[in-house]
Design an enzyme around this catalytic site. Sequence first.
Site: not given
Length: 685
Positions: A105, A125
């Site tokens: 990210e 995740e």
Amino acid sequence: MSTSYGVDGRVAVIRIDNPPVNGLSHATREGIVRDVQRALDDAEVDAVVLTGRPGFFSAGADITEFGTPKAGADPNLPTVIATIENAAKPVVAAIDGAALGGGLELALSTHYRVATAKSKIGLPEVNLGIVPGAGGTQRLPRVLGARLAAEIMTSGTPRSAGELAAVEGQRLFDRIADGDVVAAAAQFATEVAAVRPLPRVRDLTVDAEDLEPLRRQLIRRSRGFRAPLEALSLVETAVSAPIDEGLAAERATFASLVASDQSAALRHAFFAERAARKIPDVPAGTAARPVERVGVIGAGTMGGGIAMNFLNAGIPVTIVETAQDALDRGLRVVRKNYQIQVDRGKLAGSDLERRMDLLTPSLDLADLAECDLVIEAVFEDMDVKRSVFARVDGVAKAGAVLATNTSTLDVDEIAAVTKRPADVVGMHFFSPANVMKLLEVVRGAQTADDVLVTAMAVGQRVGKTCVVARVCDGFIGNRMLASYRDAAYDLLRRGATPAEIDGAVEGFGFAMGPFRMGDLAGNDIGWAIRKRRYAEDPSLPRDEIADALCEAGRFGQKTGAGWYDYEGRNAVPSPVVDDLLADYWRRHGVSRTTFDPEEIVQRLVFALTDAGARVLEEGVALRASDIDVVYLFGYGFPRHEGGPMHYANRVGLPAVVEALRRFHGDGWQPAPLLERLAREGGRFV
Ligand code: NAD
């Protein structure tokens, strides 16, 4: 310092330096923001390179901050990302190695990205029951397209930068670097220093793609596990809505999942796996013995699979059988298993040959003289095992570790036939041994500390998840499985059907219900054990239904019929089993009863919890979380439920005891540890 700053020509280089994996700790986030600001303020700097250490750009959030106030403290990751994305000078990410989760990210906030081909790129995740929380669900589709981004996110599996850079139309990587990635990124930064406006991932749009096949696959596979489907929905939002709307949706989903039971269970599973590596009473620093050559005795179902683990890791194996035809058959199966991988494109043909070349077949135990570790996988018969160990003791070199793969026999009794019981240990692999991740390492009464450490280390080296168990009938997993199976048989006696029970347990998320599992493993194995026990103790109550099934020759898939009929590998409810059950119910005055799926699940899972409490109290398992690891990695317990002990903690132990009493009647006694913890308001640890 968790970042460092330097200037090379007119390019500032910010290095993230937070070993071991460059986790984005609070101090690291502060460092990045400070260093970016410094570069922006410096009139001598035209562009910025943001990089990590060799091997790790950043593996994402710092797990040591999990659950602490530092995790979200300012500057949080979205703030860091906004600082970079809105910077007035170009920022180029230079990636070598892992750019995972928050690390990816972060890289998606830069204006350009340069990477080495082998770098690992992913958003894992979902493995913790959550979705990316700092824009990953909105930015990755913008650079890779909706479908590919959704596949990466919903699987949680990383891809190589080289592979992603080759995707047509991708905007993730601007350049793949051959050598020094920082030098390549600095060169690139110099080339683009004057380009305006700065390209921002957030300004790209995402084309619609057909995500329905992926959705159907996820619904089928995830069995109630939320995170992958939530991630998919967020990719759809990235297609249909402006980015700020998508980021808000992502934040809301992230917040809801972080607080969910599923995420708590997955975090538990993650930490439980790490905890299982620690053996409290073995002195820290106890060194493993070196293992460079392995011997396997027996080339049957288990021996071949066990050998493959070592071949895969490049460790030579000598495999010994009693007869040429058994040896040939064993080698044929190993080759066939590799060939299947080649046919599926998962293994190169040359690797198949390389692995087979590492395997030396033999009919003579004396050929094991040079092995550092010998694993016995012969018939499950104490006399055979004792004779094999006595002979191995005579040929193995001094210091070799002698392991048995027995499922039920007493490791101490086996060790006792050798002159070196301290070198003997159990290494209980699960079938298929080349696939199943679990390895129970069974510590005998005399097993030396460094032998135990060696078995754990070599297990980890070949990719197993290792759990220490003490000697008892069935060790941790199979001992508990007996209670689980009893609970399933008990439900049959009360009027339930195999399909109903399997359906409930699979709906809960188990890979396979107990009856389909029995059919796969072979119902005759349990029957042989029961017959032995009936002979030892004629007063023992019979498992009438299971016995009748086996008397009818219905051993499972291998005989084409078991608890189910089989059309290929497809299990279909069997009229023969229906008749068998109807006959039992009629004779015992029971009528067919439909059970609530939740009750079915609780009957079976709490049976595991109760048996687990006994295993724990007796010291067969070191800690409750080890029991969870055994069930998660060896028995298909749904990871998002955390294992039988975690599940019971979540439900609350008083409720577990109350339910067990309700299921079995007031006279029934729970495991003393379970009862005590329930009474005292405790939990399993
Ligand atoms: P198997 O019958 O498939 O294989 C045993 C092999 O050992 C045979 O090929 C046999 O020829 C060979 N053998 C017998 N005596 C020998 C000797 N003296 N020297 C060399 N080879 C000899 O059995 P399996 O299913 O592979 O089980 C092996 C062991 O693994 C058993 O202890 C079993 O309890 C254990 N185990 C089995 C499973 C499973 O699911 N099958 C799972 C975990 C552990």
